[in-house]
Design an enzyme around this catalytic site. Structure first.
Site, short mmCIF file in Angstrom:
data_model
loop_
_atom_site.label_atom_id
_atom_site.label_comp_id
_atom_site.label_asym_id
_atom_site.label_seq_id
_atom_site.Cartn_x
_atom_site.Cartn_y
_atom_site.Cartn_z
N GLU A 1 49.27 21.36 81.91
CA GLU A 1 49.80 22.03 80.71
C GLU A 1 49.31 21.31 79.45
O GLU A 1 48.91 21.95 78.47
CB GLU A 1 51.34 22.00 80.77
N ASP B 1 48.97 16.21 81.96
CA ASP B 1 49.05 17.14 83.09
C ASP B 1 48.27 18.41 82.73
O ASP B 1 47.66 18.49 81.68
CB ASP B 1 50.51 17.47 83.44
N ARG C 1 56.57 14.05 84.94
CA ARG C 1 56.06 15.17 85.74
C ARG C 1 54.90 14.67 86.58
O ARG C 1 53.77 14.58 86.11
CB ARG C 1 55.63 16.34 84.85
N GLU D 1 52.02 16.20 71.38
CA GLU D 1 52.84 17.41 71.56
C GLU D 1 54.16 17.32 70.82
O GLU D 1 54.63 18.27 70.22
CB GLU D 1 53.14 17.63 73.05
N ASP E 1 50.31 15.86 76.67
CA ASP E 1 50.80 15.25 77.91
C ASP E 1 49.74 15.19 79.01
O ASP E 1 48.86 16.06 79.08
CB ASP E 1 52.03 16.01 78.42
N TYR F 1 55.66 8.93 82.41
CA TYR F 1 55.68 10.39 82.38
C TYR F 1 56.40 10.95 83.60
O TYR F 1 56.17 10.52 84.73
CB TYR F 1 54.24 10.93 82.31
N HIS G 1 49.30 10.26 88.43
CA HIS G 1 49.19 9.10 87.55
C HIS G 1 49.97 7.95 88.17
O HIS G 1 49.41 7.08 88.81
CB HIS G 1 49.74 9.45 86.16
#
Length: 756
Positions: free
Chosen positions: A94, A92, A304, A17, A90, A302, A349
């Protein structure tokens, strides 16, 4: 052997990303890998229309995001040259959605294992991810699509009603509107709060034991509100009380859990004064990596995540560090307790932690900017603390009683400090030597320490406590908290007063109208249930189209009722207390830029904007609004107030008000472009109207001259920066003024200002 060599030499493409990750990952994977960035989403719903065909199973109309054409062209060119492609967005929902859009754009086979994910940007994590690619998780993609479409339906279907009722600058949001409701309802409780008198009672026994009033007639007393009971307590003064309980208990205090997104945002708000969006922006940079001695390193996992789980590898890393720095006895439990959560934890995670505990904040301080250092230090310390042993202590508790009135005392003795060696809770334990008190002993109540007070209204929500509330109510998810708060502030539905949220008049109106016409959208339990259903889509237990159909069917029922009511509302004539040129009162209307006053004569061009003028819904409903004085006051404020400060060019400084409060501006601003900030303490005096005015002129000259003299003296005493030789300047931060080197960012030296 030759076949294996050919396989290893294949051209492999990794798509991430963020461009910040690309170089680091390419260096880790070696020359046979090319790593490029999609710069986030390349495909999205259109900005100017709903982009969802509700009649065709809610089919979304995805478009290339403006400006991403060149990015897609480069992705396609690189994909043509590649033998293998890995989608590494990423980890997740999204990120899964981004990978899916890229796969569709590049026409990749969805049955191919080309999706890789990693929780941290380290050599081991990246190489492990490449070894274990998987298929794109379409359930996760559908969960993200469903959320996006739900938000679209609410925004595009409900907002037009708000435009007609309030202003075109208003909008509805599936989650933001519920957050606004929470803030408004709390404010209602604060406004309607009636203080109650209570007494805090302590008893001093034998002139040395200070005990809290504990129970009366077997009922626990927190705040004594009954005056008759207070009189009963007073009657026992100078009387003997007997010890009915005396015991020592073994207690432990477990260290706090590792950070997850919500607790990271809460602590960064409380300890660092960071907004939720600032926390996530800084954390993103730490995750993507910082250049340290020429090597790009991802510093945290990460950011989030709903999980507080820690990998075995990370635990082992922490165990080695703790053993070396503090000794084996400080090692935490091999399987520490985790917080129970009956909801489906999204993106579970790991918790947010440093990728390498040996990279201590102090050792890499020179490579981080001020905000990065503060946040990394917070994450690093919390991880270390979470892996330390529990604090063990003994508690001696004793209870004295007479005629069913009890007093309780306790004292603690720390047996093993555990994580307290590094971090102590804010509510410190009272510690000391245990008194020699046993059951049956008698003590005289020598004195009563009685403090009269009144109950306080509930505290307003800060960014930290709002995030905590949203999480506890099951509203939104980690990745959404920052955007929810940003939207509320951007739309001016709330304002910050002493770092707490206060709903504005327009915020109240939006909440009231949505509550009235769309009670399901504003229902906390309904919103939380939707989040759970989105989790079910993610896990493959629920069909996303069925979810959207059920939601939209109910939404349409409310829309029909709202449409009829809105038409009736718009037919009403709302007069003002301002008389127009035709001798009739000007009437209120809603236009493109919000509310305004206009003549009843349709040919007249007489208009007055009502932007910034607070008008209650009650006034509007009554058909008559009183705005004349408010408009005059607003115009006067816009013109500004003269001060006694005259610039060298002869121009006078004018006190004006902007988005961030009061400031000073030259009356010849268009020519000299002079503006001055006002120190916080002076702003407060202006707000409290405690600064002298002479002949209508605000007297600030002497105050500013005094400040300038004090600052000059401080800078003279400070001298030059001992690290780079450049002069210091005075800056203001969260904790007040401090000295900062003018050589920033090359030199980051800061110093406290010595108090006189």
């Amino acid at each position: 052997m030759l076949e294996l060599a050919k396989k290893l030499d294949k051209n492999k493409l990794v798509i991430v990303e963020s461009p910040a990750k690309a170089k680091t990952i390419e260096k880790i994977l070696g020359s046979s890998y090319k790593v490029i960035s999609s710069y986030g989403h390349i495909i999205d719903l259109p900005k100017t229309k709903i982009g969802v065909d509700v009649k065709d199973n809610f089919k979304p109309s995805y478009l290339t995001i403006k400006g991403k054409g060149e990015v897609i062209k480069k992705l396609k060119e690189a994909a043509k040259k590649a033998d293998e492609i890995y989608l590494a967005s990423d980890p997740d929902r999204e990120g899964e959605s981004i990978a899916w859009h890229i796969a569709n754009t590049l026409k990749l086979d969805h049955n191919e294992k080309n999706r890789i994910e990693f929780n941290e940007i380290t050599e081991k994590a990246i190489k492990e991810a490449v070894k274990n690619p998987r298929k794109i998780n379409i359930s996760r993609v559908n969960s993200q699509q469903a959320r996006r479409i739900l938000d679209r339906l609410v925004g595009y279907e409900i907002s037009p009603f708000l435009w007609k009722l309030i202003s075109p600058n208003t909008s509805a949001g599936r989650v933001q509107s519920v957050a606004l409701k929470i803030i408004c309802e709390l404010e209602d409780k604060i406004k309607s709060f009636v203080p109650e008198k209570y007494w805090d009672v302590k008893g001093i026994f034998d002139e040395k034991y200070n005990l809290n009033l504990y129970k009366i007639d077997d009922k626990k007393i927190d705040k004594l509100k009954d005056e008759k009971l207070l009189e009963r307590v007073k009657k026992d003064l100078k009387k003997k009380y007997e010890v009915i309980s005396s015991k020592v208990s073994n207690k432990i205090k477990n260290p706090p859990l590792p950070l997850k997104t919500s607790t990271l945002q809460q602590l960064a708000s409380s300890y660092l004064g960071f907004s939720a969006s600032k926390t996530m922006t800084v954390a993103q940079k730490l995750y993507e990596g910082i250049s340290i001695n020429g090597e790009h390193k991802g510093l945290i996992t990460y950011m989030r995540t709903d999980s507080t789980r820690i990998s075995e590898e990370a635990k082992e890393m922490a165990r080695k560090y703790i053993t070396k720095e503090y000794g084996k006895e400080y090692l935490g439990s091999a399987s520490p307790k985790t917080k129970k959560n009956d909801k489906n934890v999204q993106d579970a995670h790991e918790g947010v932690r440093p990728t390498d505990i040996n990279l201590t904040p102090q050792s890499i301080m020179q490579f981080l900017d001020k905000d990065q250092f503060k946040l990394y230090n917070l994450i690093w310390q919390r991880f270390l603390i979470s892996q330390l042993a529990a604090m063990k202590y003994e508690q001696f508790e004793y209870i004295l009683e007479k005629d069913k009135i009890q007093y309780r005392g306790s004292i603690n003795k720390i047996i093993f400090d555990g994580y307290y060696k590094v971090f102590k809770e804010e509510e410190d334990l009272p510690v000391g030597d245990f008194p020699k008190i046993k059951e049956g002993d008698k003590f005289t109540l020598d004195k009563l320490d009685i403090k009269e007070d009144y109950t306080k209204p509930p505290a307003r929500l800060t960014e930290s406590s709002l995030v905590k509330t949203l999480e506890s109510e099951g509203i939104g998810r980690p990745s959404t908290y920052a955007s929810i708060i940003d939207t509320l502030k951007k739309r001016e539905y709330v304002e910050l007063q002493n770092k707490s949220f206060v709903p504005t008049e327009i915020g109240y109106e939006v909440k009231t109208q949505l509550d009235k016409f769309f009670p399901n959208i504003m229902n906390i339990k309904f919103t939380a249930k939707l989040e759970d259903e989105l989790d079910e889509v993610d896990s493959g237990d629920k069909d996303w189209i069925d979810l959207l159909k059920t939601f939209y069917t109910e939404l349409q029922k409310y829309e029909e009722k709202c449409k009829v009511s809105v038409e009736k509302e718009l037919e009403k004539l709302v007069e003002s207390d301002i008389i127009g040129k035709d001798g009739k009162p000007l009437i209120m209307k809603i236009g493109r830029f919000g509310r305004y006053l206009t003549s009843q004569d349709e040919d007249s061009k007489e208009n007055i904007s009502l932007k910034g003028v607070e008008i209650s819904l009650e006034e509007i409903k009554s058909g008559k609004i009183y705005v004349k004085d408010k408009i005059e006051e607003l115009l006067k404020k816009k013109e500004g107030e003269k001060t006694d400060i005259i610039l060298e060019n002869g121009a006078r400084l004018i006190l004006k008000y902007g988005r961030f409060g009061a400031y000073l501006e030259s009356e010849k601003f268009k020519e000299d472009n002079v503006r001055k900030t006002i120190p916080k303490d002076i702003k407060t005096k202006i707000e409290n109207n405690t600064i002298e005015r002479k002949n209508g002129i605000l007297c600030l000259k002497d105050i500013f001259e005094k400040i300038e003299k004090e600052n000059a003296a401080i800078l003279k005493k400070a001298g030059k920066c001992e690290k780079c030789g450049k002069p210091f300047e005075i800056k203001s931060g969260r904790w007040g003024k401090f000295l900062a080197c003018t050589g920033y960012p090359e030199c980051k030296n800061i110093k406290k200002i010595e108090k006189k």
